[in-house]
Design a protein around this motif. Structure first.
Motif, PDB file in Angstrom:
ATOM      1  N   SER A  17       0.722  -1.191   0.205  1.00 18.40           N
ATOM      2  CA  SER A  17      -0.097  -0.042   0.023  1.00 18.40           C
ATOM      3  C   SER A  17       0.649   1.308  -0.068  1.00 18.40           C
ATOM      4  N   PHE A  18       2.037   1.301   0.647  1.00 16.79           N
ATOM      5  CA  PHE A  18       3.015   2.313   0.581  1.00 16.79           C
ATOM      6  C   PHE A  18       3.299   2.596  -0.621  1.00 16.79           C
ATOM      7  N   PHE A  19       3.609   1.625  -1.608  1.00 19.21           N
ATOM      8  CA  PHE A  19       4.204   1.914  -3.021  1.00 19.21           C
ATOM      9  C   PHE A  19       3.083   2.125  -3.593  1.00 19.21           C
ATOM     10  N   VAL A  20       1.995   1.802  -3.656  1.00 14.81           N
ATOM     11  CA  VAL A  20       0.792   2.150  -4.293  1.00 14.81           C
ATOM     12  C   VAL A  20       0.392   3.821  -4.227  1.00 14.81           C
ATOM     13  N   PHE A  21       0.531   4.208  -2.993  1.00 12.65           N
ATOM     14  CA  PHE A  21       0.368   5.530  -2.324  1.00 12.65           C
ATOM     15  C   PHE A  21       1.399   6.446  -3.042  1.00 12.65           C
ATOM     16  N   PHE A  22       2.529   5.903  -2.878  1.00 15.54           N
ATOM     17  CA  PHE A  22       3.686   6.760  -3.387  1.00 15.54           C
ATOM     18  C   PHE A  22       3.610   6.784  -5.016  1.00 15.54           C
ATOM     19  N   VAL A  23       3.557   5.909  -5.738  1.00 12.31           N
ATOM     20  CA  VAL A  23       3.255   6.171  -7.227  1.00 12.31           C
ATOM     21  C   VAL A  23       2.111   6.982  -7.497  1.00 12.31           C
ATOM     22  N   MET A  24       1.057   6.986  -6.779  1.00 16.56           N
ATOM     23  CA  MET A  24      -0.123   7.661  -7.285  1.00 16.56           C
ATOM     24  C   MET A  24      -0.017   9.037  -6.841  1.00 16.56           C
ATOM     25  N   ILE A  25       0.707   9.391  -5.844  1.00 14.21           N
ATOM     26  CA  ILE A  25       0.752  10.823  -5.225  1.00 14.21           C
ATOM     27  C   ILE A  25       1.899  11.398  -6.179  1.00 14.21           C
ATOM     28  N   ALA A  26       3.013  10.585  -6.587  1.00 16.93           N
ATOM     29  CA  ALA A  26       4.209  11.048  -7.117  1.00 16.93           C
ATOM     30  C   ALA A  26       3.876  11.494  -8.772  1.00 16.93           C
ATOM     31  N   VAL A  27       2.937  10.420  -9.199  1.00 20.84           N
ATOM     32  CA  VAL A  27       2.638  10.807 -10.747  1.00 20.84           C
ATOM     33  C   VAL A  27       1.729  11.986 -10.691  1.00 20.84           C
ATOM     34  N   THR A  28       0.647  11.977  -9.957  1.00 15.26           N
ATOM     35  CA  THR A  28      -0.268  13.068 -10.040  1.00 15.26           C
ATOM     36  C   THR A  28       0.588  14.586  -9.682  1.00 15.26           C
ATOM     37  N   VAL A  29       1.357  14.631  -8.540  1.00 13.34           N
ATOM     38  CA  VAL A  29       2.174  15.888  -8.101  1.00 13.34           C
ATOM     39  C   VAL A  29       3.217  16.162  -9.155  1.00 13.34           C
ATOM     40  N   LEU A  30       4.013  15.174  -9.919  1.00 10.33           N
ATOM     41  CA  LEU A  30       5.202  15.587 -10.451  1.00 10.33           C
ATOM     42  C   LEU A  30       4.857  15.479 -12.157  1.00 10.33           C
ATOM     43  N   ALA A  31       3.902  14.936 -12.661  1.00 17.10           N
ATOM     44  CA  ALA A  31       3.709  14.587 -14.005  1.00 17.10           C
ATOM     45  C   ALA A  31       2.193  15.320 -14.277  1.00 17.10           C
ATOM     46  N   ILE A  32       1.161  14.948 -13.847  1.00 19.89           N
ATOM     47  CA  ILE A  32       0.194  15.150 -14.405  1.00 19.89           C
ATOM     48  C   ILE A  32      -0.241  16.656 -14.177  1.00 19.89           C
ATOM     49  N   ILE A  33      -0.108  17.290 -12.941  1.00 18.72           N
ATOM     50  CA  ILE A  33      -0.533  18.656 -12.736  1.00 18.72           C
ATOM     51  C   ILE A  33       0.435  19.554 -13.394  1.00 18.72           C
ATOM     52  N   PRO A  34       1.601  19.364 -13.481  1.00 26.54           N
ATOM     53  CA  PRO A  34       2.470  20.399 -14.451  1.00 26.54           C
ATOM     54  C   PRO A  34       2.022  20.093 -15.951  1.00 26.54           C
ATOM     55  N   GLY A  35       1.879  18.817 -16.248  1.00 28.98           N
ATOM     56  CA  GLY A  35       1.630  18.653 -17.551  1.00 28.98           C
ATOM     57  C   GLY A  35       0.146  19.369 -18.038  1.00 28.98           C
ATOM     58  N   VAL A  36      -0.847  19.448 -17.294  1.00 30.82           N
ATOM     59  CA  VAL A  36      -1.929  20.101 -17.449  1.00 30.82           C
ATOM     60  C   VAL A  36      -1.691  21.650 -17.403  1.00 30.82           C
ATOM     61  N   ASN A  37      -1.176  22.000 -16.358  1.00 31.46           N
ATOM     62  CA  ASN A  37      -0.567  23.313 -16.493  1.00 31.46           C
ATOM     63  C   ASN A  37       0.039  23.888 -17.637  1.00 31.46           C
ATOM     64  N   TYR A  38       0.891  23.026 -18.207  1.00 30.45           N
ATOM     65  CA  TYR A  38       1.812  23.436 -19.480  1.00 30.45           C
ATOM     66  C   TYR A  38       0.939  23.500 -20.644  1.00 30.45           C
ATOM     67  N   VAL A  39      -0.128  22.471 -20.634  1.00 33.24           N
ATOM     68  CA  VAL A  39      -0.994  22.509 -21.810  1.00 33.24           C
ATOM     69  C   VAL A  39      -1.957  23.693 -21.831  1.00 33.24           C
ATOM     70  N   VAL A  40      -2.373  23.980 -20.821  1.00 30.60           N
ATOM     71  CA  VAL A  40      -3.510  25.158 -20.640  1.00 30.60           C
ATOM     72  C   VAL A  40      -2.780  26.200 -20.850  1.00 30.60           C
ATOM     73  N   ALA A  41      -1.463  26.526 -20.281  1.00 33.59           N
ATOM     74  CA  ALA A  41      -0.794  27.745 -20.753  1.00 33.59           C
ATOM     75  C   ALA A  41      -0.387  27.884 -22.199  1.00 33.59           C
ATOM     76  N   ARG A  42      -0.259  26.941 -22.905  1.00 34.99           N
ATOM     77  CA  ARG A  42       0.118  26.850 -24.388  1.00 34.99           C
ATOM     78  C   ARG A  42      -1.355  27.160 -24.974  1.00 34.99           C
ATOM     79  N   PHE A  43      -2.358  26.780 -24.631  1.00 36.74           N
ATOM     80  CA  PHE A  43      -3.607  26.744 -25.263  1.00 36.74           C
ATOM     81  C   PHE A  43      -4.206  28.370 -24.990  1.00 36.74           C
ATOM     82  N   ILE A  44      -3.762  28.752 -23.953  1.00 42.09           N
ATOM     83  CA  ILE A  44      -4.383  30.381 -23.655  1.00 42.09           C
ATOM     84  C   ILE A  44      -3.478  31.168 -24.477  1.00 42.09           C
ATOM     85  N   ARG A  45      -2.182  30.796 -24.597  1.00 47.43           N
ATOM     86  CA  ARG A  45      -1.199  31.824 -25.459  1.00 47.43           C
ATOM     87  C   ARG A  45      -1.594  31.932 -26.796  1.00 47.43           C
ATOM     88  N   LYS A  46      -2.253  31.052 -27.477  1.00 48.08           N
ATOM     89  CA  LYS A  46      -2.629  31.048 -29.009  1.00 48.08           C
ATOM     90  C   LYS A  46      -3.739  31.968 -29.272  1.00 48.08           C
TER      91      LYS A  46
END
Length: 75
Positions: free
Chosen positions: A46-75
């Motif tokens: 359960s530690f590894f499941v929580f770690f992977v879920m939180i790490a992927v969310t915080v380090l990949a998904i949220i910055p990725g969505v922010n990047y895509v939205v910022a690129r979309f708004i600039r155009k």
């Protein structure tokens, strides 16, 4: 322009995520099963499941969505 996290900031984030995952896994296992014979195995999984879920969310998904939205708004 790509921004990379400095290693100290990334290490700090991973340490905080690991601590949060440890607390969540401990609380879940103790509440659900108590101290049974297979506590360590379940707790580790359960530690590894929580770690992977939180790490992927915080380090990949949220910055990725922010990047895509910022690129979309600039155009």
């Amino acid at each position: 322009m790509k921004r990379r996290l400095p290693k100290s900031l990334l290490g700090r984030k991973l340490l905080l995520i690991a601590l949060i995952s440890l607390l969540l896994a401990s609380a879940l296992q103790l509440y659900t099963f108590g101290l049974s014979a297979d506590f360590f195995g379940r707790w580790l999984r359960s530690f590894f499941v929580f770690f992977v879920m939180i790490a992927v969310t915080v380090l990949a998904i949220i910055p990725g969505v922010n990047y895509v939205v910022a690129r979309f708004i600039r155009k």
